[in-house]
Design a protein around this motif. Sequence first.
Motif, PDB file in Angstrom:
ATOM      1  N   VAL A 133       0.839  -1.205   0.000  1.00  0.00           N
ATOM      2  CA  VAL A 133       0.000   0.000   0.000  1.00  0.00           C
ATOM      3  C   VAL A 133       0.874   1.255   0.000  1.00  0.00           C
ATOM      4  N   GLU A 134       1.899   1.268   0.848  1.00  0.00           N
ATOM      5  CA  GLU A 134       2.777   2.438   0.913  1.00  0.00           C
ATOM      6  C   GLU A 134       3.576   2.617  -0.369  1.00  0.00           C
ATOM      7  N   ALA A 135       4.031   1.514  -0.959  1.00  0.00           N
ATOM      8  CA  ALA A 135       4.786   1.609  -2.211  1.00  0.00           C
ATOM      9  C   ALA A 135       3.917   2.214  -3.316  1.00  0.00           C
ATOM     10  N   ARG A 136       2.685   1.793  -3.385  1.00  0.00           N
ATOM     11  CA  ARG A 136       1.785   2.327  -4.407  1.00  0.00           C
ATOM     12  C   ARG A 136       1.490   3.801  -4.162  1.00  0.00           C
ATOM     13  N   ALA A 137       1.261   4.171  -2.911  1.00  0.00           N
ATOM     14  CA  ALA A 137       1.007   5.584  -2.589  1.00  0.00           C
ATOM     15  C   ALA A 137       2.226   6.433  -2.899  1.00  0.00           C
ATOM     16  N   ARG A 138       3.418   5.894  -2.655  1.00  0.00           N
ATOM     17  CA  ARG A 138       4.653   6.646  -2.924  1.00  0.00           C
ATOM     18  C   ARG A 138       4.820   6.874  -4.434  1.00  0.00           C
ATOM     19  N   ARG A 139       4.514   5.850  -5.224  1.00  0.00           N
ATOM     20  CA  ARG A 139       4.592   6.027  -6.676  1.00  0.00           C
ATOM     21  C   ARG A 139       3.595   7.077  -7.150  1.00  0.00           C
ATOM     22  N   ALA A 140       2.396   7.014  -6.605  1.00  0.00           N
ATOM     23  CA  ALA A 140       1.383   7.999  -6.985  1.00  0.00           C
ATOM     24  C   ALA A 140       1.822   9.405  -6.601  1.00  0.00           C
ATOM     25  N   TRP A 141       2.362   9.555  -5.396  1.00  0.00           N
ATOM     26  CA  TRP A 141       2.827  10.878  -4.948  1.00  0.00           C
ATOM     27  C   TRP A 141       3.898  11.416  -5.896  1.00  0.00           C
ATOM     28  N   GLY A 142       4.799  10.566  -6.348  1.00  0.00           N
ATOM     29  CA  GLY A 142       5.828  11.014  -7.277  1.00  0.00           C
ATOM     30  C   GLY A 142       5.244  11.551  -8.573  1.00  0.00           C
ATOM     31  N   LEU A 143       4.188  10.917  -9.074  1.00  0.00           N
ATOM     32  CA  LEU A 143       3.543  11.395 -10.306  1.00  0.00           C
ATOM     33  C   LEU A 143       2.697  12.642 -10.043  1.00  0.00           C
TER      34      LEU A 143
ATOM     35  N   PRO B  34      -3.635  14.175 -15.110  1.00  0.00           N
ATOM     36  CA  PRO B  34      -4.847  14.236 -14.286  1.00  0.00           C
ATOM     37  C   PRO B  34      -4.790  13.217 -13.150  1.00  0.00           C
ATOM     38  N   LEU B  35      -5.337  13.578 -12.010  1.00  0.00           N
ATOM     39  CA  LEU B  35      -5.278  12.701 -10.852  1.00  0.00           C
ATOM     40  C   LEU B  35      -5.971  11.367 -11.108  1.00  0.00           C
ATOM     41  N   ALA B  36      -7.065  11.393 -11.844  1.00  0.00           N
ATOM     42  CA  ALA B  36      -7.762  10.135 -12.142  1.00  0.00           C
ATOM     43  C   ALA B  36      -6.878   9.213 -12.972  1.00  0.00           C
ATOM     44  N   ASP B  37      -6.104   9.793 -13.900  1.00  0.00           N
ATOM     45  CA  ASP B  37      -5.196   8.971 -14.714  1.00  0.00           C
ATOM     46  C   ASP B  37      -4.074   8.385 -13.864  1.00  0.00           C
ATOM     47  N   ILE B  38      -3.576   9.176 -12.924  1.00  0.00           N
ATOM     48  CA  ILE B  38      -2.511   8.680 -12.041  1.00  0.00           C
ATOM     49  C   ILE B  38      -3.045   7.538 -11.184  1.00  0.00           C
ATOM     50  N   ALA B  39      -4.259   7.687 -10.684  1.00  0.00           N
ATOM     51  CA  ALA B  39      -4.851   6.623  -9.874  1.00  0.00           C
ATOM     52  C   ALA B  39      -4.942   5.326 -10.672  1.00  0.00           C
ATOM     53  N   ALA B  40      -5.378   5.425 -11.911  1.00  0.00           N
ATOM     54  CA  ALA B  40      -5.495   4.231 -12.746  1.00  0.00           C
ATOM     55  C   ALA B  40      -4.123   3.643 -13.061  1.00  0.00           C
TER      56      ALA B  40
ATOM     57  N   PRO C 191      -3.521  15.496   1.038  1.00  0.00           N
ATOM     58  CA  PRO C 191      -4.163  14.869  -0.113  1.00  0.00           C
ATOM     59  C   PRO C 191      -3.523  15.341  -1.416  1.00  0.00           C
ATOM     60  N   PRO C 192      -3.781  14.627  -2.510  1.00  0.00           N
ATOM     61  CA  PRO C 192      -3.167  15.005  -3.798  1.00  0.00           C
ATOM     62  C   PRO C 192      -3.422  16.447  -4.206  1.00  0.00           C
ATOM     63  N   GLY C 193      -4.630  16.941  -4.004  1.00  0.00           N
ATOM     64  CA  GLY C 193      -4.917  18.308  -4.409  1.00  0.00           C
ATOM     65  C   GLY C 193      -4.057  19.328  -3.697  1.00  0.00           C
ATOM     66  N   ALA C 194      -3.756  19.082  -2.429  1.00  0.00           N
ATOM     67  CA  ALA C 194      -2.898  19.997  -1.680  1.00  0.00           C
ATOM     68  C   ALA C 194      -1.481  19.963  -2.217  1.00  0.00           C
ATOM     69  N   TRP C 195      -1.008  18.782  -2.619  1.00  0.00           N
ATOM     70  CA  TRP C 195       0.343  18.691  -3.209  1.00  0.00           C
ATOM     71  C   TRP C 195       0.385  19.407  -4.556  1.00  0.00           C
ATOM     72  N   ARG C 196      -0.690  19.344  -5.315  1.00  0.00           N
ATOM     73  CA  ARG C 196      -0.710  20.035  -6.603  1.00  0.00           C
ATOM     74  C   ARG C 196      -0.686  21.556  -6.426  1.00  0.00           C
ATOM     75  N   SER C 197      -1.351  22.061  -5.418  1.00  0.00           N
ATOM     76  CA  SER C 197      -1.397  23.512  -5.210  1.00  0.00           C
ATOM     77  C   SER C 197      -0.134  24.032  -4.518  1.00  0.00           C
ATOM     78  N   ASN C 198       0.573  23.134  -3.815  1.00  0.00           N
ATOM     79  CA  ASN C 198       1.799  23.543  -3.110  1.00  0.00           C
ATOM     80  C   ASN C 198       2.814  22.413  -3.217  1.00  0.00           C
TER      81      ASN C 198
END
Length: 225
Positions: A170-180, A187-193, A214-221
């Motif tokens: 779970v953490e590995a997948r979240a870390r990959r998503a955070w990197g993208l 788009p966040l939906a594409d990254i999730a997929a 959350p992802p939106g906060a990382w995108r804004s900052n």
Amino acid sequence: MHPPLRHTLPADAIPRHIHAAPYAAVVLAGGYEEAGERGRWRVEAGDVLVHAAFSAHWNPAPNRAQAGRAMVLNLPLAAAPAFAVARIADPDALARLAERDPRAARALLAESWTPGRPARDDAPDLMAAALSDASDLAVEAWARDHGIARETAFRWFRQAYGVAPSRYRVEARARRAWGLITGTAAPLADIAAETGFADQAHMTRDVKALTGRPPGAWRSNPPPH
């Protein structure tokens, strides 16, 4: 927060924990074992363990001869390189420089380190690599394919990495998503997929659990690069 600049590791195990910012742990004396998201190593003086942002690792209790003898210099990094372990020729000189000028010490480390040896490759380490690379890998299927009972695989992994393989995945997948999320404009939906989440809401939950935002906060900052 970064760990202390220089410190002696405790004689007991260090529980698994996550560091938000990248840093390098330079071993000045003694030795210890560490297991994290990029593998498992036994390190000694002159080795450097490189931790990326939101890396998670634990340190098992050292053996009796090593207990309380490992001294480490921790230096914050702007970004972690691709390799996870490096070697330097004179860790004591680096430590002395770090006490006077941490920024110069970081520059010297980046100029002088050389990529170190590969991670261990016992059964738990092979599972860790598979869980990091394949977001939809089933632990039961991996154990079956390698001729290991599911219960045995879970027990070995927890003993080696300080966490259940399901949580590690779970953490590995979240870390990959955070990197993208922080490194691309996809788009966040594409990254999730792409990273194997059932939907964007699932990704948001796991990224927030790992990073605190959350992802939106990382995108804004986004983080500095």
